[in-house]
Design a protein around this motif. Sequence first.
Motif, mmCIF file in Angstrom:
data_model
loop_
_atom_site.group_PDB
_atom_site.id
_atom_site.type_symbol
_atom_site.label_atom_id
_atom_site.label_comp_id
_atom_site.label_asym_id
_atom_site.label_seq_id
_atom_site.Cartn_x
_atom_site.Cartn_y
_atom_site.Cartn_z
ATOM 1 N N ARG A 145 0.669 -1.123 0.268
ATOM 2 C CA ARG A 145 0.521 -0.004 0.045
ATOM 3 C C ARG A 145 0.694 1.215 0.310
ATOM 4 N N GLU A 146 1.742 1.509 0.527
ATOM 5 C CA GLU A 146 3.150 2.395 0.856
ATOM 6 C C GLU A 146 3.552 2.797 -0.486
ATOM 7 N N ASP A 147 3.256 1.375 -1.357
ATOM 8 C CA ASP A 147 4.401 1.786 -2.063
ATOM 9 C C ASP A 147 3.217 2.415 -3.513
ATOM 10 N N LEU A 148 2.253 2.186 -3.574
ATOM 11 C CA LEU A 148 1.310 2.563 -4.289
ATOM 12 C C LEU A 148 1.075 4.028 -4.502
ATOM 13 N N SER A 149 1.170 4.265 -2.905
ATOM 14 C CA SER A 149 1.075 5.832 -2.877
ATOM 15 C C SER A 149 2.215 6.796 -3.159
ATOM 16 N N ARG A 150 3.570 6.060 -3.250
ATOM 17 C CA ARG A 150 5.228 5.879 -3.680
ATOM 18 C C ARG A 150 5.100 6.466 -4.943
#
Length: 465
Positions: A145-150
């Motif tokens: 999820r963090e990689d999606l946001s980044r």
Amino acid sequence: MRTVRVVPAYPVPDYGLRVLRALEDAGFETWVVGGWVRDALLGAPMHDVDVTTSAPWQETERVLRAAGIEVHETGTAHGTVTAVIDGQPVEVTTYRVEGTYSDRRHPDEVRFVRDVREDLARRDFTVNAMAYHPDRGLLDLFGGREDLSRGVVRAVGDPYRRFEEDALRVLRAVRFACRLGFEVEPRTQAALVACAPELDGIARERVGQEMDGIVASGHVSWALNNEFDVLARAVPALIPMRGMDQRSPYHAYDLLEHTARVCAGVEAFSGGAPMQALRWAALLHDAGKPMCASVDENGRGHFRDHQRAGAILCKDALLGLALPHEVADRAAALVRYHDRHLSASPAGVRRLLRRLDQARPGEAPALAYQLLDLQRADAIAKAWPCAQRAVELDVFERALSGELSRGTAFRVRDLAVGGGDVMRALGVAPGPEVGQALSALLDDVIYGRVENSREALLAWLYEKR
């Protein structure tokens, strides 16, 4: 098991939810996984829903059929069956882990497990390694999820291990980056480049599928600039482009940068929706230049007949990737004429349509408009004075539209007379002479020497007797 209470922008579709509920009501833990989770978190869910469960596939099949759901055994060796509800397929796979990949493509062993966390750990990228349940929430063990946001594509665990397991993941990483508009995380990027040579051992049709996805993303220009080592391993025709100085006053960039700009240009001129063949033609339009290059006594570069050489190379490359023959033929025709001067005279328009029809019968008008977008993109990717050519092509487009609206003749079938008329007028029997006469008539019509009317053509035939 720690989950996050995240509600995607869109709920799980009813057909996916029905499969999930049937299995959980029977006592088997079940999650939605893969692309649907990723895209739903991005606010753009896919129609395809994949489910993973603790149930052995035999139990999955039994439970779903008992619930009145149609089931097909589509990959039972890997624990997969496919449920079909209202025409929508839902792949259901038992939790599993995989052994070594001696062929760098298929696991030597598949072992079924009881813990979804083990299943998620064997997946390729963090953005694809999340599981979602409408009651329990999001299970995200690897920071997807963090990689999606980044905006990052990152391998699960050790990227070298992931790519050594399955070399096709090298191209999948690039495809996801292109499709999502993401960057590749540095460690994953280093592994991409190091493992790209392993693509040589992958079946060409699988490489072709991934490359076609990269091209279809509309961001192959980014891939050329950022992932050239990977793309060149998949399409060797690209290799000579890097660093090739064109030594021409018409060009402000080396061949690779020019090609990347053409690829971006066809997206702009076609409103972001060019045909598949046009995208491939943009990528390979100048692939014939390296083999046709020469330098004159003044140090100026020339590329005589590179269009013809490029068309052959383009077709061979696409067929070598197991792409459809019709796509290869269309792309080759566009490459063949990408550098051709287009005359806006009636005869010039008809000549082009005839040549394109010979390449792909029945598709000449559509190919002509695609050729205009390719030529416009080519023009703006050259030295600044050449960009004016993109505007000049508007004149040809108006002439093309006018000729087509008037039903211009550019095929023998468009002539107002047929083979019987020729035989009667010339007094000949059926045979090659009839076809030759019709072809000559078409030439006369194309060049405006005779009107395409029955009366005029018959008079023209009798005059030639």
